[in-house]
Design an enzyme around this catalytic site. Structure first.
Site, short mmCIF file in Angstrom:
data_model
loop_
_atom_site.label_atom_id
_atom_site.label_comp_id
_atom_site.label_asym_id
_atom_site.label_seq_id
_atom_site.Cartn_x
_atom_site.Cartn_y
_atom_site.Cartn_z
N SER A 170 1.97 6.12 -2.77
CA SER A 170 2.98 7.11 -3.16
C SER A 170 3.06 7.26 -4.68
O SER A 170 3.26 8.36 -5.19
CB SER A 170 4.35 6.71 -2.62
OG SER A 170 4.34 6.71 -1.21
N ILE A 181 0.82 -1.22 0.00
CA ILE A 181 0.00 0.00 0.00
C ILE A 181 0.86 1.27 0.00
O ILE A 181 0.49 2.25 -0.65
CB ILE A 181 -1.01 0.01 1.17
CG1 ILE A 181 -2.05 1.12 0.93
CG2 ILE A 181 -0.31 0.15 2.50
CD1 ILE A 181 -3.25 1.05 1.81
N ASP A 182 1.99 1.26 0.70
CA ASP A 182 2.81 2.49 0.76
C ASP A 182 3.30 2.90 -0.62
O ASP A 182 3.14 4.05 -1.03
CB ASP A 182 3.99 2.30 1.71
CG ASP A 182 3.59 2.20 3.17
OD1 ASP A 182 2.43 2.53 3.49
OD2 ASP A 182 4.43 1.80 3.98
N ASN A 183 3.90 1.96 -1.33
CA ASN A 183 4.40 2.30 -2.66
C ASN A 183 3.27 2.63 -3.62
O ASN A 183 3.39 3.52 -4.46
CB ASN A 183 5.28 1.18 -3.21
CG ASN A 183 4.61 -0.17 -3.18
OD1 ASN A 183 4.56 -0.80 -2.14
ND2 ASN A 183 4.08 -0.61 -4.32
#
Length: 170
Positions: A26, A21-23
């Site tokens: 982003s 989810i972070d990548n």
């Protein structure tokens, strides 16, 4: 997609077994619905109005891999308890998706608060995070919860309107 895939490989090096989810957030930006599955499900959520938030940083750098390992260990010891918590968290996510689509900020806030309680139960909150969450709520945030891997890092508070944002931030 290529940038997202490369970023995911970097996340693996830092976090071990990241959700992705972070990548994804982003890379693509905005408000997204994300499900770690095969294949990953990622849908953009488009809103008529912006969601106004305040972020609070504990100043405590957290080790996400350590937090994830701790949850995994406790889940193995208490599988029924943790499965119940994870099921409720998943339900909250689906309810929150609906509330975002309906732009029901009061409901989103309630769901954030409930999710934070679940995160406390799986022991990924910290006294610093709980302090920031409690202060945000005390000063009017509709909801507040830790964000990220926990054990430190950041909390997010739902604060519609400039006056409320200033009150909570201050």
């Amino acid at each position: 997609e290529e940038i997202n895939n490369v970023a995911f490989e970097g996340e693996k090096g830092y976090h071990g077994t990241p959700s992705g989810i972070d990548n994804t957030a982003s890379t693509f930006g905005g408000l997204i619905w994300f499900e770690k599955s095969e294949p990953v499900i990622m849908d953009k959520i488009t809103l008529a109005n912006p969601i106004e938030i305040v972020m609070g940083n504990t100043g405590k750098v957290a080790n996400t891999a350590e937090a994830v390992a701790g949850v995994k260990e406790r889940k193995e010891k208490f599988p029924d308890k943790y499965q119940s918590i994870f099921d409720r968290a998943r339900n909250i996510a689906f309810l929150a998706r609906r509330a975002f689509q309906d732009e029901d900020l009061v409901e989103i806030g309630k769901l954030m608060n409930e999710n934070h309680k679940l995160l406390q139960q799986i022991e990924v909150s910290s006294k610093e995070l709980d302090f920031l969450v409690n202060v945000a709520r005390k000063y009017g945030a509709l909801g507040a919860k830790l964000t990220g891997g926990g054990l430190g890092g950041n909390m997010i508070a739902l604060t519609p309107g400039r006056d409320l944002q200033d009150e909570v931030a201050n």
